[in-house]
Design a protein around this motif. Sequence first.
Motif, PDB file in Angstrom:
ATOM      1  N   THR A 160     -10.132   1.259 -17.910  1.00 49.90           N
ATOM      2  CA  THR A 160     -10.259   0.261 -16.493  1.00 49.90           C
ATOM      3  C   THR A 160     -11.422   0.317 -16.043  1.00 49.90           C
ATOM      4  O   THR A 160     -12.031  -0.733 -15.918  1.00 49.90           O
ATOM      5  N   ASP A 161     -12.238   1.304 -16.044  1.00 44.83           N
ATOM      6  CA  ASP A 161     -13.600   1.442 -15.334  1.00 44.83           C
ATOM      7  C   ASP A 161     -14.359   0.556 -16.334  1.00 44.83           C
ATOM      8  O   ASP A 161     -15.347  -0.105 -15.709  1.00 44.83           O
ATOM      9  N   PHE A 197     -13.960  -3.216 -15.837  1.00 41.45           N
ATOM     10  CA  PHE A 197     -14.539  -3.833 -14.558  1.00 41.45           C
ATOM     11  C   PHE A 197     -16.005  -4.006 -14.650  1.00 41.45           C
ATOM     12  O   PHE A 197     -16.835  -4.821 -14.046  1.00 41.45           O
ATOM     13  N   ASP A 231      -2.423  -8.830 -10.536  1.00 41.20           N
ATOM     14  CA  ASP A 231      -3.232  -8.672  -9.312  1.00 41.20           C
ATOM     15  C   ASP A 231      -4.402  -7.432  -9.723  1.00 41.20           C
ATOM     16  O   ASP A 231      -4.050  -6.177  -9.971  1.00 41.20           O
ATOM     17  N   LEU A 232      -5.693  -7.965  -9.976  1.00 38.83           N
ATOM     18  CA  LEU A 232      -6.762  -7.289 -10.519  1.00 38.83           C
ATOM     19  C   LEU A 232      -7.130  -5.793  -9.802  1.00 38.83           C
ATOM     20  O   LEU A 232      -7.505  -4.724  -9.972  1.00 38.83           O
ATOM     21  N   GLY A 233      -6.497  -6.228  -8.276  1.00 39.34           N
ATOM     22  CA  GLY A 233      -6.802  -5.013  -7.548  1.00 39.34           C
ATOM     23  C   GLY A 233      -5.804  -3.877  -7.700  1.00 39.34           C
ATOM     24  O   GLY A 233      -6.376  -2.657  -7.605  1.00 39.34           O
ATOM     25  N   ALA A 239       0.917  -1.392  -0.025  1.00 40.83           N
ATOM     26  CA  ALA A 239       0.247  -0.156  -0.014  1.00 40.83           C
ATOM     27  C   ALA A 239       0.926   1.240   0.194  1.00 40.83           C
ATOM     28  O   ALA A 239       0.603   2.307  -0.817  1.00 40.83           O
ATOM     29  N   ALA A 275      -7.158  -1.931 -10.857  1.00 45.46           N
ATOM     30  CA  ALA A 275      -8.104  -1.473 -10.510  1.00 45.46           C
ATOM     31  C   ALA A 275      -7.824   0.089  -9.852  1.00 45.46           C
ATOM     32  O   ALA A 275      -8.536   1.065 -10.409  1.00 45.46           O
ATOM     33  N   GLY A 276      -6.870   0.066  -8.856  1.00 48.23           N
ATOM     34  CA  GLY A 276      -6.664   1.241  -8.214  1.00 48.23           C
ATOM     35  C   GLY A 276      -5.473   2.179  -8.858  1.00 48.23           C
ATOM     36  O   GLY A 276      -5.464   3.263  -8.528  1.00 48.23           O
ATOM     37  N   GLU A 293       0.874   3.752  -3.221  1.00 47.94           N
ATOM     38  CA  GLU A 293       0.973   5.266  -2.803  1.00 47.94           C
ATOM     39  C   GLU A 293       1.753   6.259  -3.433  1.00 47.94           C
ATOM     40  O   GLU A 293       1.595   7.246  -4.110  1.00 47.94           O
TER      41      GLU A 293
END
Lengths: 363, 328
Positions: free
Chosen positions: A248-249, A252, A223-225, A200, A228-229, A204
Amino acid sequence: MTVSGPARSPDRPLLHLDDLHTSFAQGAIVAVEGIDLRVGAGESVGLVGESGCGKSAAAKSILRLHDPRNTRIGPGRILFEGRDLLQLSDEGMRKIRGREIAMIFQDPMTALDPVMTVGDQIAECLDAHERLSATARKARILELMKLVGIPSPATRMRCYPHQFSGGMRQRIMIAIALSCRPKLILADEITTALDVTLQAQVLELIRSLRDSMQLATIMITHDLGVVAGMTDRVYVMYAGQIVETAATDDLFARPAMPYTWGLLRSAPDLEAPVVERMVPIEGMPPSLADPPSGCRFAPRCPYGREICERAAPPLAPNPVSGPEHAARCWGTQQVKGGGWLIGHDWRAPNSDTPTSGKAGTNA
Amino acid sequence: MPDTLKVQEKAQPLLKVTDLAVRFGEVRAVDGVSFTIAPGETLGLVGESGSGKSTVGRAILQLVRSSGGTVELDGTDLGALNGERLRTMRRKMQVVFQDPRGSLDPRMRISAILAEPLVIHGLRDKTAMADRVRDLMRLVGLHDDMADRFPHQISGGQAQRVAIGRALALEPALIVADEPVSSLDVSIQAQVMNLLADLRASLGLSMLFIAHDLAVVRHISDRIAVMYLGQIVELAPRDRIYAKPLHPYTRSLLSAVPVPDPARERARKRIILEGDPPSPDNPPPGCPLSSRCALRRELGDPAECEKRRPALTETALGHHVACHFARE
């Protein structure tokens, strides 16, 4: 042509992989097969897929980091600011690496030199590209270490990699990548080896650096997480090919094809309800030395039809979401024998029985 | 055996760990850890690198020597055993490691790997052996024609199935699974997790499932313990810990795992822990998290946190937390 090209990707992208191929072992293994990928200036693009799908092989091809004795890069073009990097000499490539395009690797412990101080490693790239006085050089090292959040840089610059924690080592890798102010960063699974709380922190950091330095990034990840971010647009790779691409939006919200669905279903989501059984993708990826002749995902696909094994689908616009969203799947394409997955809700249970039957052996 | 006695036995935990401590020189890798695992129960043990979670697993298996506390399996104190008696107890607890390839002998065929524990524990009959190996392969979802292959000829997921099959060969009551899917691709992870869940249900296994984040253990665990710097900081039933995490460390762990959804991901509030975990050879006095704790900062750095180590206390039924200030 001016109309096509992904939505937020500009007409003249910073980087354009144009039908790029990379093969190993005298062409016996085609790890990257004709991928088309664009990155605009300052844009963040995700390249997602599982082990062996060719995502790292593609990234390494951009910087020509493969062993030249058993690798062939091409046919295809790697256009960076309109210039084909494949036409450059080794000397010409050296001017690109680090200064124009830099790479951050997964494992900072093996990517860093254990017998060189981190200050010298941060400066190594500077030394190769710029002539700096000793004072200016040191000032730049300290500035970079501060930028990536390494405490007490003046003493820490004289330390060796083993004296740093995993998270701090990854920060050093990022400082090295930033040292010559590149326009594009290739980040290859940079958080995979890190604990989640450090992951994290590093994500960041990348986010804030990207915004403040106008960096373009390719986040290479499984990692799709993270996708996504961290990304504006995403490319999904499977068995050497791009199988789906979208903003990306959009990816998903309306994933188009079954491999992407499978990835989404097996991605851990802490906010989703607990289930007794997870939904895996059965079977395993094909051998790149002998890929299936039809759709490469067909042997594992629970939605397959007759056409899937007979012919390889092209990467074509998804009729539901517009031209910037494309999928390599007959189910999403309005052709004879195809189109049965257009508008299909991927969360709905699958009523289709696979034509090819069994999904092969368990992995 | 009379029925009443059976019932009583059921109520006994299979594994009871009491005040376990492991030291490596000055490093307190495990510092006063206690928990139980009931028959058929899965406890998820979560912690980041250096938290001591793997060392707890190894100390239970008697693979490292503990410097304090006890490990009881089925009422027997394992620390008091040695030689043949320890070996007999070992049949009841088996391990699956993170790196399936590293834990399989590259020069042994899959069938020989699966047979090895049977040989070590005295099975001699060739036919019985071959039958048992074939049963094990089917149990873990490996095709019969894999028997003659070597570890390098199978995929990572298949290698982990072999390791699981080997662990099950002696029909153990407890499996210690140390990050068994961390090195596998997500789609393969789901396959192996499903296999473990099925085996647990069909064989009534107890499991200590060790993991580095809260995502993997969620679906399989009945209860979850979170470790930080050698101590358990929170222990609660599964649904409670995800819905109502109390310890500031658990909260930041939960908030750090990215979710595969851009809208939710953008809206999420992260509780980012500052800096790195302190070194276990020089832990902060008092609460191990005090130097990085977001809650403590919020409360204006109360001195209590650095003075006294908070005990693991039950705040609600089965929900234990070690923090001076955590409230619901």
